[in-house]
Design a protein around this motif. Structure first.
Motif, PDB file in Angstrom:
ATOM      1  N   PRO A   1      43.999  48.910  57.720  1.00 54.93           N
ATOM      2  CA  PRO A   1      44.143  49.606  56.440  1.00 54.93           C
ATOM      3  C   PRO A   1      43.542  48.818  55.280  1.00 54.93           C
ATOM      4  CG  PRO A   1      46.224  48.592  57.071  1.00 54.93           C
ATOM      5  CD  PRO A   1      45.276  48.358  58.204  1.00 54.93           C
ATOM      6  N   GLY A   2      43.194  47.530  55.508  1.00 54.29           N
ATOM      7  CA  GLY A   2      42.669  46.716  54.411  1.00 54.29           C
ATOM      8  C   GLY A   2      43.797  46.218  53.532  1.00 54.29           C
ATOM      9  N   VAL A   3      43.867  44.906  53.347  1.00 55.68           N
ATOM     10  CA  VAL A   3      44.867  44.367  52.424  1.00 55.68           C
ATOM     11  C   VAL A   3      44.529  44.891  51.031  1.00 55.68           C
ATOM     12  CG1 VAL A   3      45.797  42.229  51.442  1.00 55.68           C
ATOM     13  CG2 VAL A   3      45.073  42.288  53.837  1.00 55.68           C
ATOM     14  N   PRO A   4      45.529  45.336  50.234  1.00 54.48           N
ATOM     15  CA  PRO A   4      45.217  45.802  48.878  1.00 54.48           C
ATOM     16  C   PRO A   4      44.537  44.680  48.097  1.00 54.48           C
ATOM     17  CG  PRO A   4      47.529  46.209  49.427  1.00 54.48           C
ATOM     18  CD  PRO A   4      46.961  45.397  50.528  1.00 54.48           C
ATOM     19  N   PRO A   5      43.452  44.976  47.355  1.00 54.22           N
ATOM     20  CA  PRO A   5      42.684  43.913  46.687  1.00 54.22           C
ATOM     21  C   PRO A   5      43.546  43.038  45.787  1.00 54.22           C
ATOM     22  CG  PRO A   5      41.800  46.109  46.177  1.00 54.22           C
ATOM     23  CD  PRO A   5      42.855  46.299  47.195  1.00 54.22           C
TER      24      PRO A   5
ATOM     25  N   ARG B   1      39.848  30.041  47.105  1.00 51.69           N
ATOM     26  CA  ARG B   1      40.301  28.706  47.472  1.00 51.69           C
ATOM     27  C   ARG B   1      41.809  28.642  47.314  1.00 51.69           C
ATOM     28  NH1 ARG B   1      36.448  24.578  47.736  1.00 51.69           N
ATOM     29  NH2 ARG B   1      34.556  25.156  46.641  1.00 51.69           N
TER      30      ARG B   1
ATOM     31  N   ALA C   1      54.578  46.255  52.458  1.00 50.41           N
ATOM     32  CA  ALA C   1      55.076  45.555  51.275  1.00 50.41           C
ATOM     33  C   ALA C   1      54.925  44.050  51.455  1.00 50.41           C
ATOM     34  CB  ALA C   1      56.542  45.901  51.062  1.00 50.41           C
ATOM     35  N   PHE C   2      54.572  43.351  50.386  1.00 54.86           N
ATOM     36  CA  PHE C   2      54.400  41.907  50.454  1.00 54.86           C
ATOM     37  C   PHE C   2      55.526  41.195  49.717  1.00 54.86           C
ATOM     38  CE2 PHE C   2      50.269  43.374  51.588  1.00 54.86           C
ATOM     39  CZ  PHE C   2      49.775  42.406  52.431  1.00 54.86           C
ATOM     40  N   GLY C   3      55.802  39.987  50.111  1.00 52.21           N
ATOM     41  CA  GLY C   3      56.842  39.220  49.443  1.00 52.21           C
ATOM     42  C   GLY C   3      56.698  37.752  49.753  1.00 52.21           C
TER      43      GLY C   3
ATOM     44  N   GLU D   1      46.468  42.114  46.341  1.00 52.95           N
ATOM     45  CA  GLU D   1      47.300  41.228  47.164  1.00 52.95           C
ATOM     46  C   GLU D   1      46.478  40.168  47.887  1.00 52.95           C
ATOM     47  OE1 GLU D   1      50.401  40.873  47.335  1.00 52.95           O
ATOM     48  OE2 GLU D   1      51.300  42.712  46.557  1.00 52.95           O
TER      49      GLU D   1
ATOM     50  N   LYS E   1      48.260  31.824  49.691  1.00 54.46           N
ATOM     51  CA  LYS E   1      49.535  31.226  49.307  1.00 54.46           C
ATOM     52  C   LYS E   1      50.428  31.146  50.539  1.00 54.46           C
ATOM     53  CE  LYS E   1      53.393  31.940  46.064  1.00 54.46           C
ATOM     54  NZ  LYS E   1      53.474  30.597  45.486  1.00 54.46           N
TER      55      LYS E   1
ATOM     56  N   ALA F   1      48.123  36.993  49.688  1.00 58.58           N
ATOM     57  CA  ALA F   1      48.309  37.168  51.127  1.00 58.58           C
ATOM     58  C   ALA F   1      47.509  36.137  51.917  1.00 58.58           C
ATOM     59  CB  ALA F   1      47.903  38.577  51.544  1.00 58.58           C
TER      60      ALA F   1
ATOM     61  N   LEU G   1      53.728  30.995  52.869  1.00 59.51           N
ATOM     62  CA  LEU G   1      55.027  31.669  52.892  1.00 59.51           C
ATOM     63  C   LEU G   1      55.042  32.925  52.026  1.00 59.51           C
ATOM     64  CD1 LEU G   1      57.503  28.655  52.914  1.00 59.51           C
ATOM     65  CD2 LEU G   1      56.166  29.642  54.757  1.00 59.51           C
ATOM     66  N   TYR G   2      53.883  33.568  51.941  1.00 61.15           N
ATOM     67  CA  TYR G   2      53.783  34.849  51.254  1.00 61.15           C
ATOM     68  C   TYR G   2      53.224  35.810  52.285  1.00 61.15           C
ATOM     69  CZ  TYR G   2      52.590  38.275  47.670  1.00 61.15           C
ATOM     70  OH  TYR G   2      52.517  39.402  46.898  1.00 61.15           O
ATOM     71  N   GLY G   3      53.842  36.959  52.453  1.00 60.27           N
ATOM     72  CA  GLY G   3      53.310  37.869  53.452  1.00 60.27           C
ATOM     73  C   GLY G   3      54.127  39.125  53.559  1.00 60.27           C
ATOM     74  N   SER G   4      53.858  39.889  54.624  1.00 56.68           N
ATOM     75  CA  SER G   4      54.515  41.185  54.780  1.00 56.68           C
ATOM     76  C   SER G   4      55.352  41.208  56.047  1.00 56.68           C
ATOM     77  CB  SER G   4      53.456  42.287  54.841  1.00 56.68           C
ATOM     78  OG  SER G   4      52.618  42.076  55.963  1.00 56.68           O
TER      79      SER G   4
ATOM     80  N   GLN H   1      49.997  50.961  53.109  1.00 57.39           N
ATOM     81  CA  GLN H   1      49.941  49.520  53.294  1.00 57.39           C
ATOM     82  C   GLN H   1      51.332  48.906  53.183  1.00 57.39           C
ATOM     83  OE1 GLN H   1      47.031  49.479  50.318  1.00 57.39           O
ATOM     84  NE2 GLN H   1      45.383  48.803  51.668  1.00 57.39           N
TER      85      GLN H   1
ATOM     86  N   ILE I   1      45.371  54.795  52.888  1.00 57.02           N
ATOM     87  CA  ILE I   1      46.142  54.442  54.077  1.00 57.02           C
ATOM     88  C   ILE I   1      47.365  53.658  53.623  1.00 57.02           C
ATOM     89  CG2 ILE I   1      46.104  53.067  56.197  1.00 57.02           C
ATOM     90  CD1 ILE I   1      43.145  53.641  56.384  1.00 57.02           C
TER      91      ILE I   1
ATOM     92  N   ASN J   1      40.339  50.129  51.653  1.00 57.31           N
ATOM     93  CA  ASN J   1      41.233  51.097  52.295  1.00 57.31           C
ATOM     94  C   ASN J   1      40.508  52.418  52.513  1.00 57.31           C
ATOM     95  OD1 ASN J   1      41.008  52.099  49.760  1.00 57.31           O
ATOM     96  ND2 ASN J   1      43.193  52.020  49.275  1.00 57.31           N
TER      97      ASN J   1
END
Lengths: 501, 501
Positions: free
Chosen positions: A80-84, A144, B9-11, A86, A93, A90, A95-98, B7, B5, A134
């Motif tokens: 689906p492509g990570v939202p730009p 970086r 949720a991120f956290g 995020e 960083k 994503a 410990l940042y994720g879904s 997507q 599509i 998406n």
């Protein structure tokens, strides 16, 4: 206050700085293993992204050398492509994720792909290039990590028109690698990924330019595991405290029903009364000791077992087909165990024993999977290896089998990995037991097959003896009886051949 | 932008939440291993604190049961005492500590003792109790961790008069443990700690109330390793960038001399010129590509080897004495290798082979140490085990030795641990090679000893033969010669006994 003895200086580091200093912990211990890790993290990120969106994964991986030791990796998926917006967090960083919910997924640490970016950055000095869409416009980000602060640093952004409605993510990284030494493991990784995720198609172009295509053998994405509430046996003091904090103002009864799986009003009422709590007591009135008492009571109470719908095993048929396709064994015995629980976390064990495999040298080779991810390194300390080491093949098969591959797959909302590199599973007794039971069941099935084979051979031997002597006996008996023509023995021979005799 | 599509949720989660979710990574995989880990983290914290202050450590450990599975641990040391204002952060915040410099120390992750507090909190629900003093007033703090925020929560503070000028730290924790299953490992841990830190005295009171005293056998604290600058071969793109940032306004020449060890003005000038940089160029004018070029040049340039004064090996004599005291072997061969380097980090390998040990069953037992810390679990995947597995004893000793203990100690400013539980060392080729060389040297020494023993036996055999026959020959010869008295052969026999013959 007088300082009598000199004391050291104290300070703090960020989590990215921690993993920068101790990258071995995440599996990046040398250029060869890092090559495998970078590929693996990117591929698994892509597989998870596609599956979460219910898309059949098409993943293109290509690795090339741009210098003595400098590798360039490009991994493209059709997810689906990570939202730009995020992308920086994503990817850049820690410990940042879904993937922090109670659900089975490949990535669980929120650090895999970020670790790959970090390794790339510190060994090549170059930013990562991430391209996402998406299906609308395409976004390109050069990224970086500010390692001291654990924050992403965007070095450049572009927005491009998307003429072909492409959707997905592309990750491009430079890093210090050693493909020749990692090649065997990487090819094994792809082969096994193709067994554990037979619905994925993966094309890998190696540094020599050769393309290896791992075709899809199942045309349906696996049922997406659902996210669930925790089971009452799966919480500890910390989790219980958090859940209570989120239920302020509620009664204990409503707290129990809304916070846990497998707890309805009747169960909750019965449990609370047996534990000496009033169902109508507001959660906010619980003292510290009350919380510990509630926890203790929850541990001892017999709730229905955890819901395993949050798990997605490979399935006996898919596993058998994939093994037949890749290893071409004489026979495969597969066993999927019913769901079980360790520390309140549901898990399912699948084991396959493939007998008489092509390309297997020696006696028994172990292939391990966890949540559909092949585990390639550190087999020595793994729970499956422990089970295998002390497994008594003789008592099931009379002999140790030859050219045999054993496959173990554990899927769970929480795999007890020993290392952040996700290569080696710890051994809660419950998990050990399930693996052993599944292995025994496979052995029984294999034994039946081998016994069947023996009986076919035996029947053949008998048939040949009858075929040779029966006509002579018939003729001799006829002569004795003074008959001219011997009776026709072919009918008897046929019956022997069919095993009716 | 139209979302085509769905997507996910991120956290974000905190580092403490990460280790709360994945405590196996830090070695807290089950109650038995956690019992060992909690004790070990507290003891090592105490040893480091004492040594940093140049104090001979006296450590009192006591473990008791307060419930079915609930253990209570108390560890007291005579160190400098953590400053009271630092107690909440030093114990209750992950990645906060005093051990982040380029120097050898037991703790390197800044999470050991905090992990013990976290495990205690989530399994017992109770706060930790920390008592400290530097010789002045005594401070008592009751401490929890806000795991979601990675922040300490002080639940109570007390200030008490210190009548006896006591200084040190006391840590008290409740946790879910399993001492019976961990007992063997814990006793081994204390025994081996007493070998690696012979200047420490440790008294351990077990849950049955039995006291085990591990006496000090060296009356001098080891030379405190000094903190050093990084070596030019020990930096990567990230580290170089950080060092440059801290040297803004300086010339490249002064940057090189002030930022790295073993780089004087002459070396720096020669290096910079060979790399095509002007010594007077200000660091702030370096472009991204310049930095990568500088790094590349640093890697290729032959600087003097790293300074090993930041390392503190056990020492051949101390190691031999400690092994003799604890294992009572027939013979110990010890070898301390000269300092070596992997990825720019200096390290020293010490190996001892103790032959004919009391209490060792089977052939060869491996005991591993890293920075004076015994490694008890996960030996299978350790670098020392890898070396041992393929070591050809036969080519050194003709036979595989019996009842033999092999000790390996690696000290370095950066031990390449595979797990945050610090139990298993990865295998950079340089480290592997040094272990192998040291092991070979020990084998040569052991062989000399064994050969010597053989020659003593041989001499005894010859003496007995001479003793039996020489008088008879003397008498016979005398009679032949017509002499009345046979000559005195005792002088000859004495010379044979002394090995002069």
């Amino acid at each position: 206050m007088e300082v009598l003895i000199m004391q050291p200086a104290f300070g703090e580091i960020s989590v990215s700085d921690f993993f920068y200093r101790h990258r071995e912990l995440a599996g990046f211990s040398n250029p060869s293993r890092a090559t495998y890790m970078v590929i693996r993290e990117a591929v698994e990120n892509s597989l998870d992204a596609c599956e979460e969106a219910g898309i059949l994964p098409n993943i293109k991986v290509s690795l090339s050398y741009t210098g003595d030791e400098l590798c360039h990796l490009r991994v493209e998926d059709n997810g689906p492509g990570v939202p730009p917006s995020e992308v920086p967090f994503a990817f850049g960083k820690f410990l940042y994720g879904s993937k922090f919910g109670v659900r089975q997924s490949r990535g669980v640490f929120g650090l895999g792909i970020t670790m790959a970016l970090l390794y790339s950055q510190v060994t090549s000095g170059r930013p990562a290039r991430i391209i996402v869409s998406n299906g609308g416009d395409i976004f390109e980000v050069k990224l970086r990590i500010d390692i001291e602060k654990n924050m992403p640093l965007v070095e450049g952004k572009k927005r491009l028109a998307n003429m072909e409605e492409w959707h997905g993510s592309i990750v491009e990284l430079y890093f210090k690698g050693d493909y020749p030494r990692a090649e065997k493991r990487i090819m094994e990784y792809f082969k096994l990924t193709s067994i554990a995720s037979p619905h994925a198609e993966i094309a890998f172009t190696d540094p020599a330019g050769d393309q290896h295509l791992f075709r899809r053998s199942v045309e349906k994405a696996p049922k997406q595991p659902v996210e669930t509430l925790p089971h009452p046996h799966g919480v500890d003091a910390e989790m219980l405290r958090r859940l209570l904090k989120r239920s302020e103002g509620k009664s204990l009864l409503s707290f129990m029903v809304k916070s846990f799986q497998r707890v309805g009003y009747a169960t909750a009422r019965k449990f609370l009364e047996s534990a000496g709590f009033s169902p109508h007591q507001p959660t906010s009135t619980l003292t510290n000791d009350d919380v510990l008492e509630l926890l203790d009571a929850m541990r001892k109470y017999s709730f229905p077992p955890p819901d395993a719908r949050c798990l997605s095993p490979i399935g006996e048929d898919a596993l058998r087909d994939a093994i037949m396709r890749i290893f071409e064994p004489e026979f495969v015995a597969v066993c999927e165990r019913p769901p079980s629980v360790y520390l309140g976390h549901p898990f399912i064990v699948e084991v396959a024993v493939a007998y008489g495999c092509k390309g297997i040298e020696g006696e028994i080779v172990l292939y391990r999977f966890a949540n559909r991810v092949p585990l390639i390194y550190d087999a020595h300390s793994d729970v499956s290896m422990n089970v295998l080491r002390r497994f008594n093949w003789g008592s099931y098969l009379h002999v140790r089998p030859q050219a045999t591959a054993v496959f173990t797959h554990i899927c769970s909302t929480r795999i007890p990995f020993k290392t952040a590199g996700k290569e080696c599973i710890a051994d809660p007794p419950e998990v050990e037991r399930e693996i052993e039971l599944a292995l025994k069941e496979c052995c029984r099935r294999l034994k039946t097959h081998l016994t069947g084979r023996v009986s076919v051979e035996e029947r053949g031997r008998r048939f040949n003896a009858y075929k040779k002597y029966l006509p002579k006996i018939a003729q001799f008996a006829s002569e004795l009886a003074g008959r001219k023509n011997a009776p026709n023995v072919s009918l008897i021979l046929e019956r022997i051949l069919e095993g009716k005799n």
